[in-house]
Design an enzyme around this catalytic site. Structure first.
Site, short mmCIF file in Angstrom:
data_model
loop_
_atom_site.label_atom_id
_atom_site.label_comp_id
_atom_site.label_asym_id
_atom_site.label_seq_id
_atom_site.Cartn_x
_atom_site.Cartn_y
_atom_site.Cartn_z
N SER A 181 0.80 -1.22 0.00
CA SER A 181 0.00 0.00 0.00
C SER A 181 0.84 1.28 0.00
CB SER A 181 -0.94 -0.07 1.20
OG SER A 181 -1.91 0.91 1.12
N ASP A 220 -3.21 6.38 -3.05
CA ASP A 220 -2.01 5.77 -2.46
C ASP A 220 -1.56 4.61 -3.35
OD1 ASP A 220 -3.92 3.89 -1.84
OD2 ASP A 220 -3.09 3.44 0.13
N GLU A 237 -11.25 7.08 7.36
CA GLU A 237 -10.12 7.49 8.16
C GLU A 237 -9.63 8.82 7.59
OE1 GLU A 237 -7.75 3.90 9.78
OE2 GLU A 237 -7.98 3.50 7.66
N ALA A 238 -9.01 9.64 8.44
CA ALA A 238 -8.54 10.93 7.96
C ALA A 238 -7.57 10.76 6.80
CB ALA A 238 -7.87 11.68 9.11
N ASN A 239 -6.88 9.61 6.74
CA ASN A 239 -5.90 9.38 5.67
C ASN A 239 -6.55 9.12 4.31
OD1 ASN A 239 -6.75 6.68 5.67
ND2 ASN A 239 -5.07 5.98 6.99
N ARG A 279 0.37 6.27 19.05
CA ARG A 279 0.05 4.84 18.87
C ARG A 279 1.14 4.18 18.05
NH1 ARG A 279 -1.67 4.51 13.62
NH2 ARG A 279 -2.20 2.31 13.83
N SER A 328 2.54 2.22 15.03
CA SER A 328 2.05 1.97 13.67
C SER A 328 1.86 0.46 13.46
CB SER A 328 3.08 2.50 12.67
OG SER A 328 2.88 1.89 11.41
N THR A 371 1.92 -0.62 10.32
CA THR A 371 2.50 -0.89 9.00
C THR A 371 3.97 -0.51 8.89
OG1 THR A 371 1.87 1.27 8.17
CG2 THR A 371 0.28 -0.48 7.86
N ARG A 385 3.49 6.56 15.94
CA ARG A 385 2.92 7.77 15.33
C ARG A 385 2.42 8.72 16.42
NH1 ARG A 385 3.02 6.73 10.03
NH2 ARG A 385 2.46 4.64 9.34
C1 G16 Z 1 -3.46 0.43 6.49
C2 G16 Z 1 -4.90 0.18 6.84
C3 G16 Z 1 -5.56 1.50 7.19
C4 G16 Z 1 -4.82 2.17 8.31
C5 G16 Z 1 -3.34 2.23 8.02
C6 G16 Z 1 -2.67 2.60 9.29
O1 G16 Z 1 -3.40 1.35 5.43
O2 G16 Z 1 -5.53 -0.42 5.74
O3 G16 Z 1 -6.88 1.27 7.58
O4 G16 Z 1 -5.26 3.46 8.51
O5 G16 Z 1 -2.84 0.96 7.61
O6 G16 Z 1 -1.32 2.51 9.19
P1 G16 Z 1 -0.46 2.69 10.49
O7 G16 Z 1 -0.91 1.63 11.47
O8 G16 Z 1 0.94 2.52 10.01
O9 G16 Z 1 -0.75 4.06 11.00
P2 G16 Z 1 -2.76 1.07 4.00
O10 G16 Z 1 -3.38 2.06 3.07
O11 G16 Z 1 -1.29 1.26 4.15
O12 G16 Z 1 -3.17 -0.35 3.70
#
Ligand code: G16
Length: 548
Positions: free
Chosen positions: A68, A280, A374-376, A502, A504, A506, A511
């Site tokens: 992503s 994204d 989500e705000a993102n 929190r 992350s 990913t 963050r």
């Molecule tokens: C993934 C999830 C999103 C989430 C994001 C959070 O996004 O699908 O729902 O908002 O991770 O990322 P982190 O935990 O790093 O803040 P994506 O678009 O990268 O798949």
């Protein structure tokens, strides 16, 4: 299951054997992510997991190879449930165990999963998969295939798709076509037919009705936007930049970069007042932005999309004469002004859940019409069966109020513009464009609905990010001891302020989010909170204060 013994044979040949002692976590929303070069054996194991999950669900499931918004050298893998939802939470532990199992224990772990979930091993599994455009994705798709091949299951390789397209395909298959046709053309036809019904380009004498400039993040979204544009006739003109022909995936471009840096991406010649948007890397998020006459960059993120969509759909529901419960779901990242606007101006219920689409999706399903973002920029709308049937009944009625019928007809088109399986940048773009068209609004008029509180996000590197434990939908920390008190103390010194931290899901970082009444104060608050995290949670590398 006799196929399980062939897993050991493969591992004995040292193909896809576990190459590290490190422990990995598989999360429901993000699946698994890491450096692509280390991932083939993990993807192989997720392939095994997906076969068991399909047998457990007695349905087709999906596997998406993508990381992503992460940088290009990363990759990852997610499992998609039968209705296009994320894998069930109860499987997260099994997924994590399967990934972390030693090679010699893998056969046993698979057997335990079968026993724990009472899986009928004779059920013929079916797995659909796709990948994003990362150079490492074909190699990982091969590892996945090796796992699937061992189980003689039905396998469909869609090649390159956006993440939400794969979610759509899986749902179409399991609903036997009632949700749509499980092909790319089926996806484009469904969305574009509904969009054209709203926009009615034939009435515009060959002129485009709306136009957007798209930052494709050098990823799959650019390819798929170009594909759907052929179906949209003169309803929407798209100029696509960062299309992957040069430039790196998500590098100084894409929705995450724009949202976090609050600046325009490189590679897009942002024109005065033009509607610009960024996808994204796997096209499941979208954010809008523009430059106003004073040269100011304004971002319209997932919160602005949620308020636009909820406000419009609420009016349409009322206009249809229906009594449906509409609500909005956000996370702690939602700008305080957006939450106020939804509650106090739209008078729509709003709830806050933890980060990750599966939390939002789940809560949104409590409403007849659940809008979650989500705000993102990651989000969609869920219409319950009850809501859909009620809307359709008004639309199909041979007599009755003409205005109510017109509103219901329109709502039905909106239902079909939306990819209800998961956030979808292309579908969300069409949804926003359709609403702006219905309202007759420019991007500036949309932005003027409310003013965002200035805010700042930061990343803090710590030795082990899981030392941060959160509660209350991630708005507070319970560990390490004393951190929350320290954050509260810092926040109390700023007006109209809020901050939270929190780990992350990913990236290997913590963050930090902060908002206050001016940008300077939001920046300063974020820095101080980041420094507290660094000091109290085992900071590693550069001290945040030096970066501020
Ligand atoms: C993934 C999830 C999103 C989430 C994001 C959070 O996004 O699908 O729902 O908002 O991770 O990322 P982190 O935990 O790093 O803040 P994506 O678009 O990268 O798949």
């Amino acid at each position: 299951m006799e196929e399980i013994s062939s897993v050991s044979v493969i591992l004995r040949r040292n193909i896809f054997s576990r190459r590290t002692e490190k422990t990995f976590n598989f999360t429901e929303s993000a699946g698994f992510r890491g450096k692509a070069v280390d991932l083939d054996w993990i993807v192989f194991r997720v392939g095994l997991l997906s076969v068991l999950y399909s047998k457990y669900k007695k349905a087709t499931v999906g596997v998406m190879i993508t990381a992503s918004h992460n940088p290009e050298p990363d990759n990852g893998v997610k499992v998609v449930g039968p209705m296009g939802e994320m894998m069930e939470g109860s499987w997260e532990l099994s997924a994590t165990e399967l990934i972390n199992s030693r090679d010699e224990d893998l056969e046993l772990t698979l057997q335990q999963t079968i026993n724990n979930f009472c899986i009928d091993a004779t059920w013929p599994a079916s797995v659909y998969f796709a990948r994003d455009t990362r150079p490492s994705s074909p190699m990982l798709a091969e590892a996945l295939c090796k796992a699937l091949e061992m189980f003689h299951c039905t396998v469909k390789d869609y090649g390159i798709l956006s993440t939400p397209q794969l979610h759509y395909m899986v749902r179409c298959d399991n609903t036997h076509g009632s949700y749509g046709v499980p092909t790319e053309a089926g996806y484009y036809e469904k969305l574009s037919k509904a969009f054209l019904a709203i926009m009615q380009p034939e009435s515009n004498k060959g002129q485009y009705i709306a136009s957007v400039m798209i930052d494709g993040a050098n990823g799959v979204g650019a390819l798929k936007a170009a594909d759907i544009s052929k179906y949209l006739k003169h309803s929407l003109s798209m100029s696509i930049f960062n299309d992957g022909s040069h430039g790196k995936l998500n590098y100084k471009c894409g929705a995450d970069h724009v949202k976090v840096s609050q600046t325009a991406p490189e590679g897009v010649p942002v024109e005065l007042a033009a509607r610009c948007l960024s996808f994204d890397g796997d096209a499941d998020r979208v954010v809008y932005y523009y430059i106003d006459e004073g040269g100011k960059f304004s971002l319209l993120d997932g919160d602005k999309i949620a308020t636009l969509v909820a406000g419009f759909l609420n009016e349409m529901v009322v206009a249809s004469g229906l009594n449906l419960k509409l609500g909005v779901v956000q996370t702690a990242y939602a700008n305080g002004s957006s939450t106020n606007y939804i509650s106090n101006v739209l008078k729509v219920p709003v709830s806050c859940v933890s980060t990750g689409v599966k939390h939002l999706h789940h809560r949104a399903a409590d409403y007849d019409v659940g809008v979650y973002f989500e705000a993102n920029g990651h989000g969609t709308v869920l219409f319950s069966d009850k809501a859909f049937n009620m809307i359709r009944k008004i639309s199909n009625a041979e007599s009755g109020d003409t205005c109510q019928k017109e509103a219901a007809d329109k709502l039905l088109s909106f239902v079909d513009v939306v990819n209800q399986t998961v956030g979808d940048a292309i579908s969300d773009m069409l949804l926003v464009e359709a609403i702006l068209h219905e309202r007759g609004w420019s991007i500036q008029q949309w932005n003027d609905l409310y003013n965002d509180l200035p805010n700042r996000q930061m990343k803090v590197k710590v030795r082990e990010r899981t030392v941060i434990v959160t509660t209350d939908a991630e708005r507070k920390t319970t560990a390490p001891a004393g951190l929350q008190d320290r954050i509260d103390e810092i926040v109390s010194k700023y007006p109209v302020a809020r901050a939270f931290v929190r780990p992350s899901g990913t990236e290997d970082i913590v963050r930090v989010y902060a908002e206050s009444d001016t940008q300077e104060k939001a920046d300063s608050l974020a820095c101080k909170v980041a420094q507290a995290v660094y000091d109290m949670a085992g900071g590693d590398g550069d001290r945040p204060a030096e970066l501020c």
